[in-house]
Scaffold this active site. Structure first.
Site: not given
Ligand code: XMP
Length: 543
Positions: A82-83, A169, A171, A223-229
């Site tokens: 595009c651009y 686009h 993507e 925290s139990g979230g996916v990232d910190s786990s």
């Protein structure tokens, strides 16, 4: 890291992260850089290819985002989108003007399938257009390799110099063969080998972490979230008991979530690490009693977290490294990667580094997108239910109870939310089993492949959904008794990036079932409402 690298040069387009994700889905590692990045720095990175993203401006305007002509003369393949395609044309001697016909949306595209970038693509395909300007004259050495009704240069190529441009686009999902086109650029044009794989990422990171940590002590706020786990498990695989994870149960988690985290990370779980669970619910409820202003609540919850964490850290003594679950969108959105402005101000665990004494931060997921973090999680054997957990805000149910928080209210919202999630998941999974079977794909009901199952979920399946307590009480009748109880709001949104969202259209019969169960099973609730609000003007959370 000694691996092939593609650069995504960001001109401020709204899909820049998506471009990078599509490249990575093709097993090629890429990073996003601002168009302001000096050419020498770009050269020094020795990229296999360069992709120029879209952008909101007109490239011929005074002061518009631009790039060095040298970028196209390094012998490195470039694909402009595009651009990016317009800018490449302009810089190399073509022309860009306001288009006589503005194209927006699904557009029929006719491609020259003999071009290496369109190998295996259908001659008549569809693309997603969104532009006001167009390439009115191509630069010397270029030719058209795709057209639309309104656009003579929908795709352009200079095969000798390995320079390509798409006006559309590739993507976005609305260009169904877009990923294939990007893959062709990476493999046919840039001649990438495709060495970006999550299993090798895991092995590589474990080695790097070991080297960095030596015999130091590592602390992680889980925290139990996916990232910190995922970050915690990577560390545990690398340095075992040198790692201590502190999990603060603030009493604002979803039903049974604290126990689930403990089951995975605690002493009976499969991982080698020190696990400390702090049951701080009472402490939080006391602090939050009578407080109803949302930002004040957020602040109290955040500060109390730091306090509790600090106390635990002191008990552990000397800490060398602190683990953070930062991921790539955090890096990009904080302005360090591409062109995005700082959008999010609420991040999970604010201010920890200032309160704990340590030598260095370790961020093993810093270069990963969320879907890659999940793949790493599965690779590491973390349970599906944790890997595919819905986003859950740091302040937890504290911001899903409008007004003041109490233990009784927490219980009401936990129980309502558990019913809601159970019913939605059951309905979506049932739909998916049947849809998969109809497509001739067998999914084991006893031990399902969750990623596969999710790919057959219905289109109404929300990206985030939860119950919240409205703090409104109203009159009802149950049996022969008058009631004066609370109303629960069911929230469910479809969203790509959580910046904008629409209410999900969950089938009515499922909502009715949820309503019936909540009214019958949750004490203190006599009314169930469905929140239809989009974001904007609403937000996803009710506070
Ligand atoms: P909003 O309510 O801002 O939510 O439309 C967008 C996304 O962000 C999450 N969210 C938070 N996450 N701390 C967090 O870690 C917070 O204070 C917070 N507030 C909202 C929300 O769950 C949704 O996914």
């Amino acid at each position: 890291m000694d691996k092939e690298l593609v650069l995504v040069i960001d001109f401020g387009g709204q899909y820049n992260q998506l471009v990078a994700r599509r490249v990575r889905e093709n097993n090629v590692y890429c990073e996003i850089y601002s168009y302001r990045t000096p050419i020498d720095q770009i050269k020094a990175m020795n990229p296999k290819g360069i992709i120029l993203t879209g952008g909101p401006a007109s490239c011929y305007e005074e002061g518009a985002a631009s790039c060095d002509k040298e970028l196209f003369e390094m012998g490195v393949p470039v694909l402009g989108l595009c651009y990016g395609a317009q800018l490449m044309s302009l810089v190399l001697g073509g022309n860009v003007e306001k288009a006589p016909v503005r194209e927006y949306g699904h557009t029929a595209l006719k491609v020259d399938t003999s071009s290496p970038i369109f190998e295996g693509v259908s001659e008549n395909t569809t693309c997603w257009m969104s532009h006001n300007d167009y390439i009115s004259k191509i630069a010397p050495g270029f030719k058209a390799i795709a057209t639309t009704e309104a656009c003579p240069y929908a795709a352009i190529a200079n095969d000798d110099e390995k320079l390509y441009g798409f006006q559309y686009h590739p993507e976005v999902l609305h260009t169904p063969e877009g990923t294939k086109m990007l893959g062709n650029f990476l493999y046919n044009v840039c001649e990438c080998a495709g060495d970006w794989k999550m299993d090798s990422f895991v092995q590589e990171q474990i080695g790097l972490i070991r080297e960095k940590v030596g015999n130091g002590k590592v602390l992680c706020a889980l925290s139990g979230g996916v990232d910190s786990s995922v970050a915690a498990v990577l560390l545990s695989k690398a340095v075992g008991k040198q790692l201590t994870c502190v999990f603060v149960d603030h009493g604002l988690l979803r039903k049974d979530e604290g126990d689930q985290v403990e089951a995975v990370f605690g002493p009976d779980g499969p991982y080698d690490l020190n696990f400390i669970r702090v049951n701080a619910a009472e402490r939080y409820y006391v602090k939050l009693a009578g407080i109803s202003e949302p930002e004040r609540k957020r602040k109290i919850i955040g500060e109390e977290f730091i306090r509790v964490f600090e106390e635990e850290a002191k008990k552990i003594g000397r800490v060398d490294f602190l683990v953070q679950g930062t991921i790539y969108p955090d890096v990009v959105e904080s302005g360090l990667g591409g062109e995005s402005a700082v959008i999010k101000s609420h991040h999970n665990v604010g201010g920890l580094p200032e309160h704990v004494d340590f030598k260095e931060i370790i961020e093993p997921l810093r270069n990963l997108f969320k879907d890659e973090v999940r793949k790493v999680g599965l690779e590491l054997g973390i349970p599906d239910q944790l890997v595919f957990r819905q986003p859950f805000p740091g302040p937890g149910l504290g911001i899903r109870i409008i007004g003041d928080v109490s233990a009784e209210k927490v219980k009401m919202v936990q129980d309502s939310d558990a019913i809601y999630r159970e019913e939605i998941e059951a309905a979506a999974n049932e739909y998916a089993y049947e849809a998969a079977e109809a497509a001739g794909v067998k999914i084991d009901r006893e031990k399902p492949d969750h990623a596969l199952l999710r790919s057959y979920w219905p289109s109404w399946m929300p990206d985030q959904y939860f119950a919240a307590l409205t703090n409104m009480r109203s009159v009802g009748v149950m049996g022969d008794e008058r009631t004066y109880d609370f109303a629960v709001a069911l929230r469910a949104v479809k969203t790509v990036d959580f910046m904008t969202a629409e209410s999900a259209q969950i089938p009515y019969d499922i909502l009715m079932k949820v309503m019936n169960r909540i009214i019958n099973e949750v004490r203190g609730v006599n009314r169930v409402l469905y929140d239809l609000t989009s974001k904007p003007p609403g937000t996803v959370e009710l506070e």
